[in-house]
Design a protein around this motif. Structure first.
Motif, PDB file in Angstrom:
ATOM      1  N   ALA A  10       0.841  -1.188   0.000  1.00 42.38           N
ATOM      2  CA  ALA A  10       0.000   0.000   0.000  1.00 42.38           C
ATOM      3  C   ALA A  10       0.876   1.238   0.000  1.00 42.38           C
ATOM      4  CB  ALA A  10      -0.900  -0.011   1.225  1.00 42.38           C
ATOM      5  N   CYS A  11       0.570   2.187  -0.908  1.00 43.83           N
ATOM      6  CA  CYS A  11       1.312   3.444  -0.997  1.00 43.83           C
ATOM      7  C   CYS A  11       0.888   4.359   0.154  1.00 43.83           C
ATOM      8  CB  CYS A  11       1.029   4.094  -2.354  1.00 43.83           C
ATOM      9  SG  CYS A  11       1.697   5.753  -2.498  1.00 43.83           S
ATOM     10  N   PRO A  12       1.842   4.934   0.903  1.00 44.65           N
ATOM     11  CA  PRO A  12       1.471   5.807   2.027  1.00 44.65           C
ATOM     12  C   PRO A  12       0.970   7.179   1.579  1.00 44.65           C
ATOM     13  CG  PRO A  12       3.847   5.698   1.822  1.00 44.65           C
ATOM     14  CD  PRO A  12       3.289   4.762   0.784  1.00 44.65           C
ATOM     15  N   ASN A  13       1.189   7.552   0.308  1.00 43.73           N
ATOM     16  CA  ASN A  13       0.796   8.879  -0.177  1.00 43.73           C
ATOM     17  C   ASN A  13      -0.610   8.908  -0.768  1.00 43.73           C
ATOM     18  OD1 ASN A  13       3.386  10.299   0.328  1.00 43.73           O
ATOM     19  ND2 ASN A  13       4.149   8.795  -1.109  1.00 43.73           N
ATOM     20  N   CYS A  14      -0.945   7.927  -1.606  1.00 41.51           N
ATOM     21  CA  CYS A  14      -2.261   7.936  -2.254  1.00 41.51           C
ATOM     22  C   CYS A  14      -3.120   6.739  -1.850  1.00 41.51           C
ATOM     23  CB  CYS A  14      -2.110   8.006  -3.771  1.00 41.51           C
ATOM     24  SG  CYS A  14      -1.364   6.526  -4.492  1.00 41.51           S
ATOM     25  N   GLY A  15      -2.561   5.813  -1.098  1.00 37.99           N
ATOM     26  CA  GLY A  15      -3.336   4.672  -0.612  1.00 37.99           C
ATOM     27  C   GLY A  15      -3.567   3.592  -1.658  1.00 37.99           C
ATOM     28  N   HIS A  16      -2.909   3.727  -2.814  1.00 40.14           N
ATOM     29  CA  HIS A  16      -3.063   2.759  -3.894  1.00 40.14           C
ATOM     30  C   HIS A  16      -2.407   1.432  -3.521  1.00 40.14           C
ATOM     31  CE1 HIS A  16      -3.455   1.233  -7.922  1.00 40.14           C
ATOM     32  NE2 HIS A  16      -2.152   1.101  -8.082  1.00 40.14           N
ATOM     33  N   HIS A  17      -3.139   0.338  -3.753  1.00 39.63           N
ATOM     34  CA  HIS A  17      -2.596  -0.998  -3.494  1.00 39.63           C
ATOM     35  C   HIS A  17      -2.026  -1.556  -4.791  1.00 39.63           C
ATOM     36  CE1 HIS A  17      -4.968  -1.936   0.420  1.00 39.63           C
ATOM     37  NE2 HIS A  17      -4.460  -0.714   0.417  1.00 39.63           N
TER      38      HIS A  17
END
Ligand code: ZN
Length: 92
Positions: free
Chosen positions: A46-53
């Motif tokens: 999970a990306c901490p900036n945009c929440g994209h998995h």
């Protein structure tokens, strides 16, 4: 192994034998990193900036040290959506 090296020395000369040993060593080194990458790429991050998995590509995971990753469940990866390199973690 000793017979094998001796055969190479007679066959190709000493320089060629050293080059062959280096190639074998580098091949083994690459193989170890590739296995590490394939193993780590089997997780969703999970990306901490945009929440994209996303699922990382195995070749992007090759040089992520396996032990550090297992300890913290985190890896420094580039997000495919927002293109930011940050510490991505495995979501629960
Ligand atoms: Zn992102």
């Amino acid at each position: 192994m000793k017979i094998f090296i001796n055969t190479m020395l007679i066959g190709f000369g000493e320089d060629m034998a050293i080059i062959l040993i280096i190639i074998i060593f580098l091949g083994f080194f690459f193989f170890t990193f590739a296995i590490n990458g394939i193993r780590l790429a089997d997780n969703i991050f999970a990306c901490p900036n945009c929440g994209h998995h996303f699922k990382p590509k195995w070749y992007n995971m090759m040089f992520v040290p396996g032990r550090i990753f297992l300890l913290f469940n985190k890896a420094n990866l580039k997000c495919p959506k927002c293109k930011t390199r940050d510490t991505c973690s495995i979501p629960n």
